[in-house]
Design a protein around this motif. Sequence first.
Motif, short mmCIF file in Angstrom:
data_model
loop_
_atom_site.label_atom_id
_atom_site.label_comp_id
_atom_site.label_asym_id
_atom_site.label_seq_id
_atom_site.Cartn_x
_atom_site.Cartn_y
_atom_site.Cartn_z
N MET A 200 24.59 37.94 24.52
CA MET A 200 24.66 38.48 25.86
C MET A 200 23.49 39.43 26.07
SD MET A 200 27.49 40.91 27.67
CE MET A 200 28.81 39.76 27.79
N ASN A 201 22.86 39.33 27.22
CA ASN A 201 21.72 40.19 27.53
C ASN A 201 22.21 41.54 28.02
OD1 ASN A 201 19.76 38.28 26.96
ND2 ASN A 201 19.93 37.38 28.97
N ASN A 202 21.45 42.55 27.73
CA ASN A 202 21.75 43.89 28.22
C ASN A 202 21.36 43.96 29.69
OD1 ASN A 202 21.87 46.61 28.82
ND2 ASN A 202 21.10 47.23 26.81
N VAL A 203 22.30 44.33 30.54
CA VAL A 203 22.06 44.38 31.99
C VAL A 203 20.94 45.34 32.32
CG1 VAL A 203 23.11 44.98 34.21
CG2 VAL A 203 24.43 43.74 32.51
N LEU A 204 20.80 46.40 31.55
CA LEU A 204 19.77 47.40 31.84
C LEU A 204 18.37 46.81 31.78
CD1 LEU A 204 21.12 50.54 29.96
CD2 LEU A 204 21.29 50.01 32.40
N GLU A 205 18.18 45.74 31.03
CA GLU A 205 16.86 45.11 30.93
C GLU A 205 16.39 44.57 32.27
OE1 GLU A 205 16.81 42.05 27.96
OE2 GLU A 205 17.93 43.29 26.56
N PHE A 206 17.31 44.22 33.15
CA PHE A 206 16.98 43.57 34.40
C PHE A 206 16.94 44.52 35.59
CE2 PHE A 206 19.01 40.49 31.60
CZ PHE A 206 17.96 39.62 31.45
N ARG A 207 17.27 45.76 35.36
CA ARG A 207 17.28 46.74 36.44
C ARG A 207 15.91 47.39 36.56
NH1 ARG A 207 22.96 49.77 35.27
NH2 ARG A 207 24.27 48.02 35.84
N PRO A 208 15.55 47.80 37.79
CA PRO A 208 14.29 48.53 37.93
C PRO A 208 14.36 49.85 37.19
CG PRO A 208 15.41 48.28 40.06
CD PRO A 208 16.24 47.60 39.02
N LYS A 209 13.22 50.32 36.76
CA LYS A 209 13.19 51.60 36.05
C LYS A 209 13.63 52.73 36.97
CE LYS A 209 11.61 50.21 32.10
NZ LYS A 209 12.46 50.20 30.95
N SER A 210 14.50 53.57 36.45
CA SER A 210 14.96 54.73 37.20
C SER A 210 15.29 55.82 36.19
CB SER A 210 16.18 54.39 38.05
OG SER A 210 17.32 54.24 37.22
N PRO A 211 15.43 57.05 36.65
CA PRO A 211 15.74 58.13 35.72
C PRO A 211 17.08 57.92 35.01
CG PRO A 211 15.19 59.01 37.90
CD PRO A 211 15.22 57.52 37.99
N HIS A 212 17.98 57.15 35.62
CA HIS A 212 19.30 56.97 35.03
C HIS A 212 19.29 56.02 33.83
CE1 HIS A 212 21.10 59.22 38.26
NE2 HIS A 212 20.46 58.47 39.14
N VAL A 213 18.28 55.18 33.72
CA VAL A 213 18.24 54.21 32.63
C VAL A 213 18.22 54.92 31.29
CG1 VAL A 213 16.89 52.38 31.54
CG2 VAL A 213 17.22 52.37 34.01
N GLU A 214 17.35 55.91 31.14
CA GLU A 214 17.29 56.65 29.88
C GLU A 214 18.57 57.43 29.66
OE1 GLU A 214 13.76 58.87 29.11
OE2 GLU A 214 12.48 57.21 29.72
N SER A 215 19.12 57.99 30.71
CA SER A 215 20.36 58.74 30.59
C SER A 215 21.49 57.84 30.12
CB SER A 215 20.72 59.37 31.94
OG SER A 215 21.96 60.02 31.87
N LEU A 216 21.59 56.63 30.67
CA LEU A 216 22.63 55.69 30.24
C LEU A 216 22.42 55.27 28.79
CD1 LEU A 216 22.99 53.39 33.38
CD2 LEU A 216 24.64 55.05 32.52
N SER A 217 21.19 55.06 28.42
CA SER A 217 20.88 54.70 27.04
C SER A 217 21.27 55.82 26.08
CB SER A 217 19.40 54.37 26.91
OG SER A 217 19.08 54.06 25.59
N ASP A 218 20.94 57.04 26.45
CA ASP A 218 21.30 58.20 25.62
C ASP A 218 22.82 58.35 25.53
OD1 ASP A 218 18.61 58.74 25.28
OD2 ASP A 218 18.57 60.35 26.77
N CYS A 219 23.49 58.14 26.65
CA CYS A 219 24.95 58.25 26.69
C CYS A 219 25.58 57.19 25.79
CB CYS A 219 25.44 58.13 28.13
SG CYS A 219 27.21 58.44 28.30
N ARG A 220 25.08 55.98 25.89
CA ARG A 220 25.61 54.90 25.04
C ARG A 220 25.42 55.24 23.57
NH1 ARG A 220 25.93 48.68 25.49
NH2 ARG A 220 26.35 48.16 23.32
N GLU A 221 24.23 55.73 23.23
CA GLU A 221 23.95 56.09 21.84
C GLU A 221 24.93 57.15 21.35
OE1 GLU A 221 20.32 58.05 19.28
OE2 GLU A 221 19.81 56.86 21.04
N ALA A 222 25.28 58.09 22.23
CA ALA A 222 26.19 59.17 21.85
C ALA A 222 27.65 58.69 21.74
CB ALA A 222 26.11 60.30 22.87
N LEU A 223 28.05 57.77 22.61
CA LEU A 223 29.45 57.36 22.67
C LEU A 223 29.80 56.14 21.83
CD1 LEU A 223 30.27 57.87 26.45
CD2 LEU A 223 30.74 59.40 24.53
N GLU A 224 28.84 55.29 21.56
CA GLU A 224 29.12 54.05 20.86
C GLU A 224 29.83 54.24 19.52
OE1 GLU A 224 27.18 49.67 20.27
OE2 GLU A 224 25.83 51.35 20.55
N PRO A 225 29.43 55.20 18.69
CA PRO A 225 30.15 55.37 17.43
C PRO A 225 31.63 55.72 17.64
CG PRO A 225 28.03 56.49 17.33
CD PRO A 225 28.24 56.06 18.76
#
Length: 66
Positions: free
Chosen positions: A1-26
Amino acid sequence: MNNVLEFRPKSPHVESLSDCREALEPAVMKIVSDAIGRGYTAAEAAMVVADIADDYILMLSRQPRR
């Protein structure tokens, strides 16, 4: 499955979502692992986590915007 974020335009929230995922995934993976340890399948545990997240998103959508 592809990561949906790959297809979204760059925005300040993309890095925030990535950081949040990294923090919450474990923590989410631990929840799934604990559920498996209690006898649930990985698919059951993942679906319940997704269902809880979906319910939470719906609850947030009903709150007045600030």
